[in-house]
Design an enzyme around this catalytic site. Structure first.
Site, PDB file in Angstrom:
ATOM      1  N   GLN A 137       0.853  -1.191   0.000  1.00 48.00           N
ATOM      2  CA  GLN A 137       0.000   0.000   0.000  1.00 48.00           C
ATOM      3  C   GLN A 137       0.885   1.236   0.000  1.00 48.00           C
ATOM      4  OE1 GLN A 137      -3.221   1.170   0.733  1.00 48.00           O
ATOM      5  NE2 GLN A 137      -2.401   3.179   1.219  1.00 48.00           N
ATOM      6  N   ARG A 184       0.921   5.763  -0.377  1.00 53.70           N
ATOM      7  CA  ARG A 184       0.365   7.079  -0.690  1.00 53.70           C
ATOM      8  C   ARG A 184       1.524   8.056  -0.861  1.00 53.70           C
ATOM      9  NH1 ARG A 184      -0.614   9.664   5.120  1.00 53.70           N
ATOM     10  NH2 ARG A 184      -0.042   7.875   6.379  1.00 53.70           N
ATOM     11  N   ASN A 185       2.692   7.490  -1.175  1.00 56.21           N
ATOM     12  CA  ASN A 185       3.922   8.263  -1.249  1.00 56.21           C
ATOM     13  C   ASN A 185       4.693   7.968  -2.509  1.00 56.21           C
ATOM     14  OD1 ASN A 185       5.065  10.137   0.594  1.00 56.21           O
ATOM     15  ND2 ASN A 185       4.749   8.612   2.215  1.00 56.21           N
ATOM     16  N   GLY A 224       4.072  -1.455   7.308  1.00 50.65           N
ATOM     17  CA  GLY A 224       5.298  -0.752   7.696  1.00 50.65           C
ATOM     18  C   GLY A 224       5.127   0.011   8.992  1.00 50.65           C
ATOM     19  N   ARG A 225       6.031   0.942   9.181  1.00 47.25           N
ATOM     20  CA  ARG A 225       6.002   1.776  10.383  1.00 47.25           C
ATOM     21  C   ARG A 225       4.899   2.816  10.222  1.00 47.25           C
ATOM     22  NH1 ARG A 225       8.249   6.354  12.495  1.00 47.25           N
ATOM     23  NH2 ARG A 225       9.287   6.128  14.520  1.00 47.25           N
ATOM     24  N   ASP A 226       4.104   3.012  11.254  1.00 41.85           N
ATOM     25  CA  ASP A 226       3.034   4.027  11.278  1.00 41.85           C
ATOM     26  C   ASP A 226       2.130   3.925  10.043  1.00 41.85           C
ATOM     27  OD1 ASP A 226       1.614   6.059  12.461  1.00 41.85           O
ATOM     28  OD2 ASP A 226       2.811   7.658  11.577  1.00 41.85           O
ATOM     29  N   HIS A 227       1.721   2.716   9.742  1.00 43.36           N
ATOM     30  CA  HIS A 227       0.876   2.477   8.570  1.00 43.36           C
ATOM     31  C   HIS A 227      -0.433   3.266   8.706  1.00 43.36           C
ATOM     32  CE1 HIS A 227      -0.404  -0.211   5.177  1.00 43.36           C
ATOM     33  NE2 HIS A 227      -1.565   0.274   5.575  1.00 43.36           N
ATOM     34  N   ALA A 228      -0.747   4.026   7.652  1.00 47.29           N
ATOM     35  CA  ALA A 228      -1.996   4.824   7.593  1.00 47.29           C
ATOM     36  C   ALA A 228      -2.131   5.789   8.767  1.00 47.29           C
ATOM     37  CB  ALA A 228      -3.225   3.916   7.513  1.00 47.29           C
TER      38      ALA A 228
END
Lengths: 379, 68
Positions: free
Chosen positions: A187, A189-190, A281-285
Site C-alpha cells: 500500500q 500514498r507516497n 510498515g512503520r506508522d501504517h496509515a
C-alpha cells in the site's frame, strides 16, 4: 487462489440501459467522487463481503468489536450519510438513485435508516475525538443519519488512470496467468524512496509476485498528488523492477488516516485482490502523532482469522558500514554514525527546492519524475 | 455477536486443536474451528468465473499491457 474475504467475491454491477432508465424515475441522492469510488469498490468486490452500505447492526458491530455482525473481521465503517431533509422523504424499503453530477450511477435499496453517535464512531475508528485528526473532521462534517442497504453500480466512475484500474476479478486472473501463487501487496500514498524499494524487494524474495497499489483519492495537504505518485512509480518500474514478478494497479478510495484499524481494512482489500501477503510498515496509515509507530503491527494479533498474512517491517535505513539498506533486525550498527535514515521530510524539502535527493536516498529517475511537476504536493 | 449453536467433536480432536492454537492469536477452540469451517466453506462458495468471463478479463489485461 486465496478466497475472497467472507468467502465470495461480490459483484453488483448492472450497466444495462434498462436499469439506468429505471433509475431515472427514482428519488435521487447526489454523491461526490469519493463516495462514487467507494460505490464502485463495493460493486466490484474490493470491499467483499459488503454488498452495500452498513446497516445499524453491522455499523455497531464494527465499532464495538472490529467485526461485522456475522463475526467476520472488518474495522472501518463503509456508510452512506444523509441529512435530515433527505431522510424525511425516505422510508426503509425505498430504492433511490445515487447520482453523480446529476446522472444516476447507482441504486441503493434502503434497508435501514438510523442515527449514529459521531463521538463513538471516531473514538472507535480513530482512537481519538480530536478535531486535529483529518478523519475526525470528516466524520463530524457528515450528515446525522446513515442509510444502510445493498447497492447496484450502473456506471464506473471516471478515473485519471484507466491504465492502472484493476478490480479483484482482474487481478485474480492476472495472478493466475502469471503463475503467482503467493503475492504480496504493498500500500502506498507516497513517492518511493530507496527504503520503500528495499521493503518491497525484501518481501518479494519470499513470494512469487509483488502488487504495488498506490491509493488514489482525497488526501491531506502536503501529501504527494496522485499523478506524481504514479509517475514516480512508473520510473521505478521501468528502471528497477522485473516485469515477470512485479506489477502495479491503483486503489481508488480516500485515506481515512485510521492507523491500525485502516491497516486491517487495507489488508482486507488486498485479500480480495488475491494477495496472500500484505506489507505493514512503520506508522501504517497514520497521521501526526495519533498512533504509536507499531500500533498497526500489534492489531493483527487480534485477527488470527483475517486470512491474509501480514509481513511486518520496522525501521529501515542505509548503513554506511554494511554498505546496504538494512533494518534493525539485520544490522548491528544502530544509533551510530553509520546510519542514514530515509527522512520523508528531508527528501520532500530537497525536492521542493528543486534538488535531487542523494542517490542513496532516492533513485535519480524517480527524483526526476517528481521534479518534472511544478507543484507535486496537495495544496 | 451472531447467534450460536453447539456442535460436538471428538475429545481427542478437541485436545489436538487446543495444542495447535497455543501461542497463536486464537483464544479458544471455538474460535479456531469457526475460522477453519468458514475457510473450507469459502473454497466451495468462491464461484469461479466461466471460461468466457475469464477470456474477457484476459483480453482486458492484454489491452492494458499487463499480459502479452
Amino acid at each position: 487462489m486465496i478466497s475472497p474475504h467472507g468467502g465470495r467475491l461480490v459483484k453488483r454491477v448492472d450497466f444495462s440501459e434498462k436499469r439506468i432508465e429505471e433509475a431515472k424515475d427514482l428519488k435521487k441522492k447526489e454523491i461526490n467522487l469519493d463516495k462514487y469510488r467507494d460505490l464502485a469498490n463495493i460493486a466490484h468486490g474490493l470491499f467483499s463481503p459488503l454488498e452495500g452500505y452498513m446497516d445499524n447492526n453491522n455499523f455497531e458491530a464494527v465499532l464495538k468489536d472490529g467485526r461485522l455482525d456475522n463475526d467476520i473481521p472488518w474495522t472501518v465503517p463503509i456508510v452512506m450519510d444523509a441529512v435530515e431533509e433527505e431522510v424525511s422523504e425516505l422510508r426503509e424499503g425505498d430504492d433511490i438513485a445515487l447520482s453523480y453530477n446529476g446522472e444516476p450511477v447507482g441504486i441503493l435499496e434502503i434497508s435501514d435508516i438510523y442515527r449514529y453517535d459521531k463521538g463513538k464512531y471516531v473514538r472507535s475508528v480513530f482512537g481519538t475525538d480530536s478535531m486535529e485528526h483529518p478523519g475526525v473532521q470528516r466524520v463530524f462534517s457528515m450528515g446525522d443519519y446513515l442509510l444502510g442497504g445493498k447497492i447496484t453500480l450502473l456506471k464506473d466512475p471516471p478515473t485519471q488512470f484507466p491504465r492502472y484500474r484493476l478490480w479483484p476479478e482482474d487481478t485474480r486472473v492476472l495472478f493466475r496467468e502469471k503463475g503467482w501463487k503467493k503475492v504480496v501487496g504493498f500500500q502506498t500514498r507516497n513517492t518511493p524512496h530507496i527504503g520503500h524499494e528495499y521493503v518491497q524487494k525484501a518481501a518479494l524474495t519470499l513470494v512469487d509476485g509483488l502488487l504495488i497499489n498506490p491509493l488514489i483519492g482525497k488526501k491531506k495537504k502536503g501529501d504527494f498528488r496522485d499523478e506524481v505518485i504514479i509517475k514516480a512509480y512508473e520510473a521505478l518500474f521501468e528502471n528497477y523492477y522485473p516485469k515477470n514478478t512485479a506489477t502495479m494497479s491503483i486503489i481508488e478510495t480516500e485515506m481515512r488516516y485510521a492507523g491500525p484499524k485502516e491497516a486491517i481494512f487495507h489488508a482486507i482489500m488486498r485479500k480480495n485482490l488475491g494477495c496472500t501477503h500484505f506489507i505493514v510498515g512503520r506508522d501504517h496509515a497514520g497521521v501526526g502523532n495519533f498512533y504509536g509507530p507499531f500500533d498497526a503491527h500489534k492489531i493483527f494479533s487480534d485477527y488470527p482469522d483475517l486470512g491474509i498474512e501480514p509481513i511486518f517491517f520496522r525501521s529501515f535505513y542505509y548503513c554506511k558500514k554494511c554498505r546496504a539498506v538494512v533494518n534493525d533486525k539485520i544490522c548491528p550498527h544502530q544509533d551510530s554514525e553509520y546510519q542514514i535514515n530515509f527522512s520523508g521530510t528531508k527528501i520532500r524539502q530537497l525536492l521542493m527546492e528543486g534538488k535531487r535527493p542523494p542517490e542513496d536516498m532516492m533513485r535519480p529517475e524517480v527524483a526526476d519524475a517528481i521534479l518534472s511537476f511544478e507543484n507535486p504536493l496537495v495544496d | 455477536m451472531p447467534e450460536e449453536r453447539d456442535i460436538s467433536i471428538p475429545q481427542s480432536l478437541y485436545k489436538r486443536i487446543q495444542e495447535r492454537i497455543k501461542g497463536t492469536g486464537f483464544s479458544s477452540v471455538d474460535e479456531y474451528v469457526t475460522y477453519v469451517l468458514r475457510e473450507v466453506l469459502s473454497e466451495d462458495e468462491a464461484g469461479e468465473f466461466t471460461e468466457e468471463d475469464e477470456e474477457k478479463v484476459r483480453e482486458r489485461l492484454r489491452s492494458l499491457g499487463y499480459l502479452e
